[in-house]
Design a protein around this motif. Structure first.
Motif, PDB file in Angstrom:
ATOM      1  N   CYS A 159       0.853  -1.186   0.000  1.00  0.00           N
ATOM      2  CA  CYS A 159       0.000   0.000   0.000  1.00  0.00           C
ATOM      3  C   CYS A 159       0.892   1.240   0.000  1.00  0.00           C
ATOM      4  O   CYS A 159       1.776   1.378   0.847  1.00  0.00           O
ATOM      5  N   LEU A 160       0.675   2.124  -0.955  1.00  0.00           N
ATOM      6  CA  LEU A 160       1.466   3.345  -1.109  1.00  0.00           C
ATOM      7  C   LEU A 160       0.574   4.554  -0.882  1.00  0.00           C
ATOM      8  O   LEU A 160      -0.483   4.680  -1.505  1.00  0.00           O
ATOM      9  N   ALA A 161       0.992   5.444   0.030  1.00  0.00           N
ATOM     10  CA  ALA A 161       0.228   6.656   0.335  1.00  0.00           C
ATOM     11  C   ALA A 161       1.135   7.870   0.178  1.00  0.00           C
ATOM     12  O   ALA A 161       2.255   7.892   0.699  1.00  0.00           O
ATOM     13  N   ILE A 162       0.657   8.868  -0.533  1.00  0.00           N
ATOM     14  CA  ILE A 162       1.383  10.112  -0.756  1.00  0.00           C
ATOM     15  C   ILE A 162       0.525  11.260  -0.242  1.00  0.00           C
ATOM     16  O   ILE A 162      -0.654  11.363  -0.587  1.00  0.00           O
ATOM     17  N   SER A 163       1.092  12.092   0.603  1.00  0.00           N
ATOM     18  CA  SER A 163       0.347  13.202   1.177  1.00  0.00           C
ATOM     19  C   SER A 163       1.274  14.400   1.368  1.00  0.00           C
ATOM     20  O   SER A 163       2.499  14.288   1.224  1.00  0.00           O
ATOM     21  N   GLY A 164       0.680  15.522   1.703  1.00  0.00           N
ATOM     22  CA  GLY A 164       1.487  16.718   1.926  1.00  0.00           C
ATOM     23  C   GLY A 164       0.621  17.913   2.262  1.00  0.00           C
ATOM     24  O   GLY A 164      -0.608  17.843   2.242  1.00  0.00           O
ATOM     25  N   THR A 165       1.264  19.019   2.576  1.00  0.00           N
ATOM     26  CA  THR A 165       0.571  20.265   2.882  1.00  0.00           C
ATOM     27  C   THR A 165       1.336  21.439   2.290  1.00  0.00           C
ATOM     28  O   THR A 165       2.558  21.378   2.117  1.00  0.00           O
ATOM     29  N   VAL A 166       0.606  22.500   2.003  1.00  0.00           N
ATOM     30  CA  VAL A 166       1.197  23.764   1.557  1.00  0.00           C
ATOM     31  C   VAL A 166       0.601  24.859   2.426  1.00  0.00           C
ATOM     32  O   VAL A 166      -0.628  24.946   2.568  1.00  0.00           O
ATOM     33  N   ASN A 167       1.448  25.680   3.023  1.00  0.00           N
ATOM     34  CA  ASN A 167       1.012  26.721   3.945  1.00  0.00           C
ATOM     35  C   ASN A 167       1.606  28.052   3.505  1.00  0.00           C
ATOM     36  O   ASN A 167       2.803  28.137   3.214  1.00  0.00           O
TER      37      ASN A 167
ATOM     38  N   THR B 163       6.096  30.994   3.736  1.00  0.00           N
ATOM     39  CA  THR B 163       5.509  29.836   3.060  1.00  0.00           C
ATOM     40  C   THR B 163       6.251  28.579   3.493  1.00  0.00           C
ATOM     41  O   THR B 163       7.426  28.630   3.877  1.00  0.00           O
ATOM     42  N   SER B 164       5.570  27.472   3.433  1.00  0.00           N
ATOM     43  CA  SER B 164       6.191  26.192   3.722  1.00  0.00           C
ATOM     44  C   SER B 164       5.410  25.099   3.012  1.00  0.00           C
ATOM     45  O   SER B 164       4.227  25.276   2.678  1.00  0.00           O
ATOM     46  N   ALA B 165       6.061  23.987   2.794  1.00  0.00           N
ATOM     47  CA  ALA B 165       5.416  22.844   2.149  1.00  0.00           C
ATOM     48  C   ALA B 165       6.052  21.574   2.680  1.00  0.00           C
ATOM     49  O   ALA B 165       7.261  21.529   2.949  1.00  0.00           O
ATOM     50  N   SER B 166       5.248  20.559   2.841  1.00  0.00           N
ATOM     51  CA  SER B 166       5.750  19.259   3.270  1.00  0.00           C
ATOM     52  C   SER B 166       5.239  18.190   2.317  1.00  0.00           C
ATOM     53  O   SER B 166       4.153  18.318   1.732  1.00  0.00           O
ATOM     54  N   PHE B 167       6.021  17.119   2.176  1.00  0.00           N
ATOM     55  CA  PHE B 167       5.704  16.033   1.251  1.00  0.00           C
ATOM     56  C   PHE B 167       6.058  14.722   1.935  1.00  0.00           C
ATOM     57  O   PHE B 167       7.177  14.570   2.437  1.00  0.00           O
TER      58      PHE B 167
ATOM     59  N   PHE C 184       8.826   8.459   4.608  1.00  0.00           N
ATOM     60  CA  PHE C 184       9.806   9.500   4.295  1.00  0.00           C
ATOM     61  C   PHE C 184       9.066  10.815   4.135  1.00  0.00           C
ATOM     62  O   PHE C 184       8.103  10.908   3.379  1.00  0.00           O
ATOM     63  N   GLU C 185       9.514  11.835   4.873  1.00  0.00           N
ATOM     64  CA  GLU C 185       8.886  13.150   4.805  1.00  0.00           C
ATOM     65  C   GLU C 185       9.952  14.228   4.757  1.00  0.00           C
ATOM     66  O   GLU C 185      10.929  14.177   5.509  1.00  0.00           O
ATOM     67  N   MET C 186       9.755  15.177   3.883  1.00  0.00           N
ATOM     68  CA  MET C 186      10.657  16.321   3.816  1.00  0.00           C
ATOM     69  C   MET C 186       9.837  17.596   3.826  1.00  0.00           C
ATOM     70  O   MET C 186       8.661  17.610   3.457  1.00  0.00           O
TER      71      MET C 186
ATOM     72  N   VAL D  88      15.761  22.702   2.549  1.00  0.00           N
ATOM     73  CA  VAL D  88      14.960  21.485   2.537  1.00  0.00           C
ATOM     74  C   VAL D  88      15.386  20.640   3.735  1.00  0.00           C
ATOM     75  O   VAL D  88      16.567  20.363   3.916  1.00  0.00           O
ATOM     76  N   THR D  89      14.425  20.253   4.559  1.00  0.00           N
ATOM     77  CA  THR D  89      14.707  19.509   5.783  1.00  0.00           C
ATOM     78  C   THR D  89      14.036  18.150   5.724  1.00  0.00           C
ATOM     79  O   THR D  89      12.855  18.053   5.371  1.00  0.00           O
TER      80      THR D  89
END
Length: 421
Positions: free
Chosen positions: A92-100, A126-130, A148-150, A162-163
């Motif tokens: 099962c593969l899940a891809i998510s993220g946010t943009v602020n 601004t910030s974004a996570s993936f 894995f999240e950056m 990039v963190t």
């Protein structure tokens, strides 16, 4: 031809026809194309180490069981992440993220800084996570997963920052890699100021298991020096830090107890320690749901484990790894959901660190902060709001150069929007 021969010939005709059809190639039906299937990544369903005796079944069991299943589905929804099983795969593969993003105003009042004090200014933070997560149940029943999240949080000083927030492998109840400390409790993710800063992470090897239906135990070996996010500088111990955490959940009540023991070669005792107590209670006021949260943490030679990400962002500019520290942090937070679309949050915190045993720099750092916001969530995955905070920082460290922008009062306000996918 006799009548008997004619009958035998007619009877054998279908057989001959079948033989002819069998000898000739039969066209195969076209296969339906394989499609991706939906799936959900959620914590593995592992029975508690000490399960309680089940209550005897009564009349109407079917209805109560169905209701219980519905409640379980709702409970899993908070931690479950929807994903897809790709054709030809069992993972099962899940891809998510946010943009602020938002518009922020900062005003400083630093009496002793003079002309060195920053001027009031507007900015566009601004910030974004993936995040990518996988999960697979082996034939043995063992669950294997990865995450894995950056995070990208550019600033005028570092536009391409990039963190890596998380990089873990999970095998059953064991987790290896880079993740949030098992010591931490309240993180302030309901506030945009905190959400734009990566949470403090550590390198760890962790084991977690339910002891009963209400008690959960986590044990981990952690190394704060491997952190990739903002954390307070600390010396590298000869062995990893040991963390033990107990969590109790009973309806609206959540209790968090944790302790940390770390090796500090330069310390007189040779050990550092930290402890934390946190509690959240969900309440209803006037028919509207809400929650109250309180947390207090203390540390001796363990400053990396206390305070919020905002506190750490300030302290790391003042403290150095060689500092011998002791201190505490405390938070009181409240949330109120006025309607299905509108909610408000508020918190009050204090963070205090003393440096009592270093000749070249003795003194104290204290940060008092109050923040509140009003959030509008018209649809799932989108929210906008107005947020404000006041932070009062007192720095009194002898023989230590402190940036002028860190002492005094900081008033911040912002309009923000956030989109999650």
């Amino acid at each position: 031809m006799s009548r008997l021969a004619l009958i035998l010939a007619l009877a054998g005709a279908p057989l001959a026809l079948e033989d002819a059809q069998a000898a000739s190639p039969r066209p195969q039906p076209a296969r339906a194309p394989a499609l991706a299937r939906s799936c959900v990544i959620k914590p593995p369903d592992v029975s508690p180490l000490f399960p309680s005796a089940e209550a005897p079944e009564t009349a109407g069991t079917d209805d109560s069981k169905d209701a219980g299943d519905d409640d379980d589905d709702e409970d899993d929804g908070d931690e479950a992440v929807p994903g897809l099983v790709l054709p030809g795969s069992a993972t099962c593969l899940a891809i998510s993220g946010t943009v602020n993003a938002g518009l922020q105003y900062d005003s400083y009042r630093i009496p002793k800084a003079g002309d060195a004090a920053p001027r009031p200014a507007y900015s566009w933070p601004t910030s974004a996570s993936f995040r990518i997560a996988t999960s697979q149940d082996l034939a043995s029943g063992l669950r294997v997963g990865t995450a894995f999240e950056m995070m990208l949080a550019p600033s005028k000083d570092a536009p391409d920052t990039v963190t890596i927030s998380e990089a873990t492998v999970t095998v059953g109840t064991m987790t290896f890699g880079l993740a949030d400390s098992r010591f931490s409790f309240w993180t302030g993710d309901e506030f945009a100021f905190s959400a734009r800063l990566p949470g403090r992470n550590v390198g760890l090897i962790a084991w977690e298991r339910d002891l009963t239906e209400r008690w959960n135990l986590a044990l981990s070996l952690e190394d704060p020096t491997l952190a990739t996010t903002a954390t307070i500088p600390t010396v590298n111990g000869r062995v990893p830090d040991g963390i033990a955490r107990l969590t109790y959940v009973n309806g609206p009540l959540t209790l968090h107890l944790a302790g940390a023991l770390r090796d500090v070669p330069a310390s007189a005792s040779g050990f550092g320690r930290a402890g934390i107590v946190g509690v959240t209670y969900e309440v209803e006021v006037g028919g509207s749901p809400g929650s109250l949260t309180a947390q207090i943490a203390g540390a001796i030679e363990g400053a990396a484990y206390i305070g919020s990400s905002l506190d750490a962002a300030i302290a790391r500019q003042i403290l150095v790894p060689a500092d011998s520290t002791r201190g505490f942090s405390a938070v009181i937070a409240a949330r109120r959901e006025w309607t299905d679309e509108w909610a408000s949050n508020i918190y009050l915190s204090r963070y205090q660190i003393s440096v009592p045993f270093v000749d070249q720099s003795k003194g104290k750092l204290r940060i008092d902060r109050i923040a509140a916001n009003l959030v509008w969530t018209p649809v799932d995955g989108f929210k906008a709001g107005l947020e404000g905070s006041i932070a009062q920082t007192n720095v009194a460290l002898a023989s230590r150069v402190v940036p002028a922008s860190l002492g005094g009062r900081l008033l911040s306000a912002q309009l923000f929007i956030e989109r999650a996918f």
